[in-house]
Design a protein around this motif. Structure first.
Motif, PDB file in Angstrom:
ATOM      1  N   VAL A 104       0.872  -1.184   0.000  1.00  0.00           N
ATOM      2  CA  VAL A 104       0.000   0.000   0.000  1.00  0.00           C
ATOM      3  C   VAL A 104       0.906   1.231   0.000  1.00  0.00           C
ATOM      4  CG1 VAL A 104      -1.817  -1.203   1.249  1.00  0.00           C
ATOM      5  CG2 VAL A 104      -0.159   0.158   2.519  1.00  0.00           C
ATOM      6  N   PRO A 105       0.454   2.327  -0.626  1.00  0.00           N
ATOM      7  CA  PRO A 105       1.331   3.492  -0.681  1.00  0.00           C
ATOM      8  C   PRO A 105       1.514   4.157   0.686  1.00  0.00           C
ATOM      9  CG  PRO A 105      -0.736   3.901  -1.867  1.00  0.00           C
ATOM     10  CD  PRO A 105      -0.776   2.488  -1.403  1.00  0.00           C
ATOM     11  N   ARG A 106       2.656   4.755   0.835  1.00  0.00           N
ATOM     12  CA  ARG A 106       3.049   5.459   2.065  1.00  0.00           C
ATOM     13  C   ARG A 106       1.985   6.481   2.473  1.00  0.00           C
ATOM     14  NH1 ARG A 106       7.651   6.860   4.468  1.00  0.00           N
ATOM     15  NH2 ARG A 106       8.809   5.317   3.277  1.00  0.00           N
ATOM     16  N   LYS A 107       1.615   6.472   3.750  1.00  0.00           N
ATOM     17  CA  LYS A 107       0.524   7.343   4.211  1.00  0.00           C
ATOM     18  C   LYS A 107       0.782   8.817   3.931  1.00  0.00           C
ATOM     19  CE  LYS A 107      -2.480   5.070   7.531  1.00  0.00           C
ATOM     20  NZ  LYS A 107      -3.689   5.057   6.717  1.00  0.00           N
ATOM     21  N   GLU A 108       2.024   9.260   4.174  1.00  0.00           N
ATOM     22  CA  GLU A 108       2.286  10.693   4.017  1.00  0.00           C
ATOM     23  C   GLU A 108       2.960  10.980   2.667  1.00  0.00           C
ATOM     24  OE1 GLU A 108       3.985   8.608   5.801  1.00  0.00           O
ATOM     25  OE2 GLU A 108       6.076   8.986   5.359  1.00  0.00           O
ATOM     26  N   GLY A 109       2.812  10.023   1.727  1.00  0.00           N
ATOM     27  CA  GLY A 109       3.495  10.150   0.440  1.00  0.00           C
ATOM     28  C   GLY A 109       3.112  11.393  -0.346  1.00  0.00           C
ATOM     29  N   ARG A 110       1.823  11.689  -0.381  1.00  0.00           N
ATOM     30  CA  ARG A 110       1.369  12.833  -1.177  1.00  0.00           C
ATOM     31  C   ARG A 110       1.993  14.138  -0.674  1.00  0.00           C
ATOM     32  NH1 ARG A 110      -3.076  13.722  -4.712  1.00  0.00           N
ATOM     33  NH2 ARG A 110      -3.357  15.974  -4.935  1.00  0.00           N
ATOM     34  N   ASP A 111       2.005  14.322   0.640  1.00  0.00           N
ATOM     35  CA  ASP A 111       2.609  15.538   1.194  1.00  0.00           C
ATOM     36  C   ASP A 111       4.096  15.629   0.853  1.00  0.00           C
ATOM     37  OD1 ASP A 111       0.291  16.425   2.254  1.00  0.00           O
ATOM     38  OD2 ASP A 111       0.736  15.875   4.332  1.00  0.00           O
ATOM     39  N   LYS A 112       4.736  14.491   0.790  1.00  0.00           N
ATOM     40  CA  LYS A 112       6.175  14.508   0.522  1.00  0.00           C
ATOM     41  C   LYS A 112       6.488  14.832  -0.938  1.00  0.00           C
ATOM     42  CE  LYS A 112       7.851  11.894   4.474  1.00  0.00           C
ATOM     43  NZ  LYS A 112       8.261  10.604   5.053  1.00  0.00           N
ATOM     44  N   VAL A 113       5.699  14.314  -1.862  1.00  0.00           N
ATOM     45  CA  VAL A 113       6.015  14.574  -3.279  1.00  0.00           C
ATOM     46  C   VAL A 113       5.545  15.951  -3.750  1.00  0.00           C
ATOM     47  CG1 VAL A 113       5.993  12.118  -3.891  1.00  0.00           C
ATOM     48  CG2 VAL A 113       3.933  13.493  -4.277  1.00  0.00           C
ATOM     49  N   THR A 114       4.668  16.590  -2.965  1.00  0.00           N
ATOM     50  CA  THR A 114       4.198  17.913  -3.385  1.00  0.00           C
ATOM     51  C   THR A 114       4.913  19.043  -2.638  1.00  0.00           C
ATOM     52  OG1 THR A 114       2.440  17.801  -1.731  1.00  0.00           O
ATOM     53  CG2 THR A 114       1.865  17.132  -3.976  1.00  0.00           C
ATOM     54  N   GLY A 115       5.769  18.694  -1.693  1.00  0.00           N
ATOM     55  CA  GLY A 115       6.463  19.724  -0.918  1.00  0.00           C
ATOM     56  C   GLY A 115       5.615  20.276   0.214  1.00  0.00           C
ATOM     57  N   ALA A 116       4.457  19.648   0.465  1.00  0.00           N
ATOM     58  CA  ALA A 116       3.567  20.165   1.510  1.00  0.00           C
ATOM     59  C   ALA A 116       3.980  19.698   2.906  1.00  0.00           C
ATOM     60  CB  ALA A 116       2.125  19.730   1.226  1.00  0.00           C
ATOM     61  N   ALA A 117       4.750  18.611   2.988  1.00  0.00           N
ATOM     62  CA  ALA A 117       5.174  18.095   4.298  1.00  0.00           C
ATOM     63  C   ALA A 117       6.000  19.159   5.007  1.00  0.00           C
ATOM     64  CB  ALA A 117       5.995  16.818   4.110  1.00  0.00           C
ATOM     65  N   ARG A 118       5.717  19.345   6.317  1.00  0.00           N
ATOM     66  CA  ARG A 118       6.375  20.433   7.037  1.00  0.00           C
ATOM     67  C   ARG A 118       7.468  19.906   7.967  1.00  0.00           C
ATOM     68  NH1 ARG A 118       4.772  25.848   7.196  1.00  0.00           N
ATOM     69  NH2 ARG A 118       3.490  25.809   9.075  1.00  0.00           N
ATOM     70  N   TYR A 119       8.691  20.229   7.611  1.00  0.00           N
ATOM     71  CA  TYR A 119       9.853  19.880   8.427  1.00  0.00           C
ATOM     72  C   TYR A 119      10.122  21.062   9.357  1.00  0.00           C
ATOM     73  CZ  TYR A 119      10.266  16.260   4.877  1.00  0.00           C
ATOM     74  OH  TYR A 119      10.014  15.191   4.054  1.00  0.00           O
ATOM     75  N   VAL A 120      10.987  20.872  10.333  1.00  0.00           N
ATOM     76  CA  VAL A 120      11.120  21.906  11.374  1.00  0.00           C
ATOM     77  C   VAL A 120      11.512  23.263  10.796  1.00  0.00           C
ATOM     78  CG1 VAL A 120      13.496  21.217  11.998  1.00  0.00           C
ATOM     79  CG2 VAL A 120      12.097  22.486  13.631  1.00  0.00           C
ATOM     80  N   ASP A 121      12.380  23.264   9.788  1.00  0.00           N
ATOM     81  CA  ASP A 121      12.815  24.554   9.253  1.00  0.00           C
ATOM     82  C   ASP A 121      11.725  25.223   8.414  1.00  0.00           C
ATOM     83  OD1 ASP A 121      14.575  26.636   9.030  1.00  0.00           O
ATOM     84  OD2 ASP A 121      15.634  25.810   7.291  1.00  0.00           O
ATOM     85  N   ASP A 122      10.651  24.504   8.142  1.00  0.00           N
ATOM     86  CA  ASP A 122       9.546  25.086   7.368  1.00  0.00           C
ATOM     87  C   ASP A 122       8.551  25.801   8.274  1.00  0.00           C
ATOM     88  OD1 ASP A 122      10.791  23.744   5.310  1.00  0.00           O
ATOM     89  OD2 ASP A 122       9.399  22.048   5.352  1.00  0.00           O
ATOM     90  N   ILE A 123       8.776  25.695   9.587  1.00  0.00           N
ATOM     91  CA  ILE A 123       7.813  26.245  10.541  1.00  0.00           C
ATOM     92  C   ILE A 123       8.397  27.520  11.144  1.00  0.00           C
ATOM     93  CG2 ILE A 123       6.697  25.800  12.781  1.00  0.00           C
ATOM     94  CD1 ILE A 123       6.935  22.755  11.967  1.00  0.00           C
ATOM     95  N   ARG A 124       7.557  28.543  11.288  1.00  0.00           N
ATOM     96  CA  ARG A 124       8.031  29.694  12.060  1.00  0.00           C
ATOM     97  C   ARG A 124       6.900  30.264  12.897  1.00  0.00           C
ATOM     98  NH1 ARG A 124       9.513  34.028   7.297  1.00  0.00           N
ATOM     99  NH2 ARG A 124       7.411  34.365   6.517  1.00  0.00           N
ATOM    100  N   PHE A 125       7.305  30.899  13.975  1.00  0.00           N
ATOM    101  CA  PHE A 125       6.334  31.499  14.894  1.00  0.00           C
ATOM    102  C   PHE A 125       6.535  33.015  14.881  1.00  0.00           C
ATOM    103  CE2 PHE A 125       6.756  27.207  16.638  1.00  0.00           C
ATOM    104  CZ  PHE A 125       5.435  26.883  16.895  1.00  0.00           C
ATOM    105  N   PRO A 126       5.477  33.775  15.193  1.00  0.00           N
ATOM    106  CA  PRO A 126       5.659  35.231  15.310  1.00  0.00           C
ATOM    107  C   PRO A 126       6.699  35.537  16.396  1.00  0.00           C
ATOM    108  CG  PRO A 126       3.317  34.617  15.446  1.00  0.00           C
ATOM    109  CD  PRO A 126       4.092  33.351  15.467  1.00  0.00           C
ATOM    110  N   GLU A 127       7.463  36.573  16.177  1.00  0.00           N
ATOM    111  CA  GLU A 127       8.430  37.050  17.181  1.00  0.00           C
ATOM    112  C   GLU A 127       9.576  36.068  17.407  1.00  0.00           C
ATOM    113  OE1 GLU A 127       7.960  40.215  19.110  1.00  0.00           O
ATOM    114  OE2 GLU A 127       6.817  40.326  17.247  1.00  0.00           O
TER     115      GLU A 127
END
Lengths: 748, 162
Positions: A15-38
């Protein structure tokens, strides 16, 4: 409905990888993709020499220091150590330091370019102490740099009486084998974001394998109750062991900066910092002395195995343990003594890396087995066949193998698929007249799944399954998806156990405020140990639904199951089921004598490598690779094959390309430009085959798989190089410079 | 560094005109990730070795960590976010999912860009051409086998389940 166990609707399917779609579209969020105000950006100021005392910290000019948050050891609210095993590694140097790249000071500022400039401006005035860089100097106590004798941990495994075999042995063969450090080189560098304050406590988000290791470390660092510390794993771009223990350090640093500044703080290492400062595979040194009879039977093995742990104990004791237990391999020998130790040097601590000590000791053993065969005048395969362990026989730790094991069969299959026998003959003929020398070689080995000995019993891992209002089942576990497929196989195991659609299974993101501690994501344990808990937690859920009259015991559809979940929640509220690890009957381990059932189950394998050696430029290239293994039931063939291929590729790198150059205890080539991992142009076809022998205590019969493929490539490739050139080489990495040295020495 | 040194650079990103405000020597990678919040493009090494930051500029593949933004004035840039067409994935993305081409996923956006770039130049690449075409993109998880397979399957569109 017939039993899902026999129908196997989801287990054994790709069966295909559960988070596969997010990974091939660049939508998966790694730590450096996250930012907080301030949010502020944090940086780590590190020591630049291997051992000494900091007398003064000199802050550079032309930096607006009043705008910075600066943290030293004095700012630590709790304990200044990274809680792990011996708690000897500080979060920040107070005065004395023991390796280069040791964290001393933390800086944060909202401008990440300014923070980097500030970091570079800081200098230390230091008093230098004499460092130790090699296993030999450490063992010989040239300087005492740790404890009383530089030894973090030692083990003794003793089976039979090896002292009595030497006199009567027909042949005694000795050998010495060396392996180098290796960088994990996940493509996502380490990073963490923290929000920490007195009121809410500490929360961190980041790239990691083991949320509860980070949780435990932060509790000590801040002296907070456990509910005041929350650790959330973000999508993680590879780990391979490299994100097992070091993330606790980075999480602590980010949290200290946030605690002091009152703002969110992000620390992302760049590649150079990640390579220089974080852990690598332990370099090792193995000595073998082996007694054999003339007809090729092992009579006695004396093995001395030493690993370089770097400056602090961290995980070295456990790495050493696994390396020790695997040091005598999948062979029957009545008398075995293994002495092993992990010693200190003034290098950054070495740590977890796929295989965890086993690739090192198996390398020594397999090269040595080839040497013994040669001495006896037997083929390497015939010598192995005469000594392969069989069901009912005992390993070096005197574990009786209760599963069916057929290494000869695996070897037959590997030889057939690789054309081993024909190629041995063909290459011998061709090499006489060819400038390029071709060779084929193999290694046979095993790898234990799960924590060693009583480890799993003490861990007491827990997994939960909960029904959701949408009528889905959500798995709650701290086991992380780091690319190996945790989300997907948990989904398969749960859907198989419940007999419902795979898409109805959700896997919760590891977040310590929401998931129980299912233990660290290490040691090839996620599928076999945690997967089994997923299976039983899911079944517990079903039991409640059936018991409370919302679901028929059998003959239900996925829709019926969903409806039952919804109806239950409506009437009774939340529905959760938890399952805790219970050691299977008959597993006994004696920690004091290092004797007994070291692992619940082993994976068994024979790997064959085919090489071409170019004696003009001293380059060896792997042309073909066949990996045959028995790992119990395969849950997902595409994912499982991917694990083997990836592990073999790392093994090829370990053998031929990946050379950590040390200068004064610091990695000098800490860049991708000069630390070379295999590219798509370097990797041969890797052909993967599974023999399946279901394991009674694994989920749907599965055993562990992740680390196994790291063990076999190095000895198989060196065996092939020996076949090609006639030169037996006993060390890796074998970069062209070393191959030149070996081939030249031989011809002089 | 003062804000006054920043310049305005107009370019098209994924078919939309965008104005970047950046220092001329700022890396395109940072402008995409930080200013436009297109975080699908990843940083692996920062020195043009790993290819995780691959994007297409006027149809040519580049490492965006090595490109100063000043160079992209007037250019057409395509990032991983611009590959899928609405909800429909590109055949290469679909094949990566079906055939295990993505594991941890961090090299995947760059690898998908590289694979698409390869297939745009060579309709049915040989194995050697695939190996060569992807050699600028490092993957530490897969050993590349499943990536090769995904690229091959993406060429045989009828086999690709969309």
């Amino acid at each position: 409905m017939s039993s899902p166990k026999t129908e196997r609707r989801f287990v054994g399917k790709s069966v295909p990888r559960k988070e596969g779609r997010d990974k091939v579209t660049g939508a998966a969020r790694y730590v450096d993709d996250i930012r907080f105000p301030e949010m502020l950006y944090g940086a780590t100021v590190r020591t630049t020499s291997p051992r000494g005392r900091i007398k003064e910290i000199i802050f550079g000019e032309n930096v607006p220091w009043d705008e910075f948050t600066i943290v030293t050891a004095k700012d630590i609210p709790g304990e200044n150590y990274v809680a792990l095993i011996l708690n000897d590694q500080p979060y920040l140097v107070e005065e004395f330091f023991n390796h280069t790249e040791e964290p001393v000071l933390l800086l944060a500022h909202e401008d990440k370019f300014l923070v980097e400039k500030a970091r570079r401006s800081i200098r230390f005035e230091i008093e230098e102490f004499s460092p130790v860089f090699t296993i030999e100097d450490s063992v010989n106590k040239r300087e005492i740099i740790w404890g009383e004798d530089n030894v973090f941990k030692s083990f003794l495994v003793d089976k039979g009486n090896v002292d009595e075999v030497w006199e009567s042995a027909d042949v005694i063969v000795e050998g010495e084998y060396l392996t180098g450090a290796q960088e994990q080189l996940y493509i996502e560098n380490n990073g963490m974001i923290a929000i920490a304050n007195h009121e809410d406590g500490v929360t961190v988000w980041g790239s990691m394998q083991c949320p509860y290791y980070v949780h435990k470390a932060l509790i000590k660092l801040f002296n907070l109750p456990e509910e005041k510390v929350r650790v959330v794993q973000t999508e993680t771009g590879g780990g391979f062991g490299g994100k097992e223990e070091y993330p606790s350090m980075i999480a602590g640093h980010a949290a200290l900066l946030s605690w002091k500044s009152g703002r969110p703080v992000k620390i992302i290492y760049d590649r150079a910092e990640d390579m220089a400062a974080t852990t690598k595979r332990h370099p090792s040194h193995t000595r073998h002395r082996t007694a054999v009879s003339r007809d090729g039977k092992l009579l006695g093995m004396e093995i001395d195995f030493t690993v370089d742990g770097g400056a602090y104990a961290t995980l070295s004791a456990v790495v050493l343990s696994r390396g020790t237990i695997h040091a005598a391999g999948p062979y029957l020998c009545p008398n075995v003594r293994i002495r092993s130790r992990a010693v200190a040097t003034n290098a950054p601590p070495h740590g977890a890396f796929r295989g965890f000590g086993a690739p090192q000791s198996i390398f020594g053993l397999e090269r040595h087995m080839d040497k013994i065969a040669k001495t006896l005048g037997l083929s390497p395969e015939e010598f192995r066949r005469r000594n392969f362990i069989q069901e009912g026989q005992t390993t070096a730790t005197q574990q009786v193998i209760h599963e069916k094991v057929d290494l000869s069969g695996l070897m037959d299959r590997a030889f057939e698929l690789s054309g081993y026998n024909e190629k041995r003959e063909k290459f011998a003929e061709q090499n006489k007249s060819s400038r390029l020398k071709k060779g084929i070689g193999f290694a046979s080995f095993m790898h234990g799944a799960g924590f060693t000995g009583s480890g799993e019993k003490y861990l007491e891992s827990v997994v939960g399954a909960e029904a959701t209002e949408q009528g889905n089942v959500r798995i709650l576990a701290a086991s992380t998806e780091i690319g190996q497929g945790t989300n997907t196989i948990f989904g398969q195991i749960a859907s198989e156990a419940l007999g419902i659609d795979y898409n109805l299974i959700e896997v919760a993101k590891p977040d310590t405020s929401n998931v129980p501690n299912s233990g660290p994501t290490v040691a090839s344990r996620t599928c076999m140990i945690v997967g089994k808990l997923v299976e039983s937690a899911a079944l517990g859920l079903k039991q409640t639904l059936v018991g409370s009259g919302f679901l028929k015991d059998s003959g239900y559809t996925s829709e019926d199951f969903s409806n039952a979940c919804r109806a239950y929640i409506e009437k009774h509220g939340a529905l959760k089921s938890f399952s805790k690890y219970q050691q299977p009957e008959g597993i006994n381990w004696d920690d004091e004598h290092y004797r007994g059932d070291a692992y619940g189950a082993y994976a068994w394998a024979v790997y064959v490598a085919e090489v071409t050696v170019d004696p003009t430029v001293y380059e060896a290239h792997v042309d073909d690779f066949v990996a045959v293994q028995e790992v119990g039931r395969v849950i997902n063939p595409v994912l499982a094959t991917g694990q083997i291929e990836g592990g073999v590729a790392q093994g090829i790198g370990y053998t031929l390309y990946e050379n950590v150059v040390w200068r004064d205890g610091r990695m000098a080539n800490n860049q991708m430009t000069n630390y070379i991992i295999p590219t798509s142009a370097d990797i041969p076809p890797i052909r993967v085959f599974f023999a399946e022998n279901p394991y009674a205590y694994g989920p749907a019969g599965a055993k562990g798989i992740g680390e196994l493929p790291m063990d076999g490539a190095a000895p198989a490739i060196l065996s092939a190089i020996e076949n090609a050139t006639g030169v037996s080489i006993n060390h890796i990495p074998l970069v062209p410079e070393s191959l030149m040295e070996e081939l030249e020495t031989e011809t002089i | 560094m003062s804000e006054v040194n920043k310049v305005e650079i107009t370019c098209a990103v994924n078919g939309e005109e965008r104005v970047l405000h950046a220092y001329p020597m700022a890396r395109l990678l940072d402008a995409l990730r930080e200013e436009l919040r297109l975080t699908g493009t990843k940083e692996g090494c920062g020195e043009g070795e790993c290819g995780a930051c691959s994007v297409l500029i006027n149809g040519e593949i580049v490492n965006s960590c090595l490109v100063p933004v000043a160079q992209v004035a007037g250019a057409e840039i395509k990032t991983i976010e611009g590959i899928a067409n609405d909800q429909k994935l590109h055949a290469v993305q679909e094949a990566f999912i079906q055939h295990g081409g993505a594991q941890c996923g961090i090299c995947t956006p760059g690898m998908v860009i590289a694979a698409i770039n390869l297939l745009e130049k060579t309709e049915k690449p040989t194995e050697a051409e695939i190996r060569d075409g992807l050699a600028g993109n490092l993957c530490r998880c897969t050993g590349y086998m499943k990536i090769f397979e995904a690229v091959v399957r993406a060429c045989q569109e009828e086999d690709v389940k969309v």
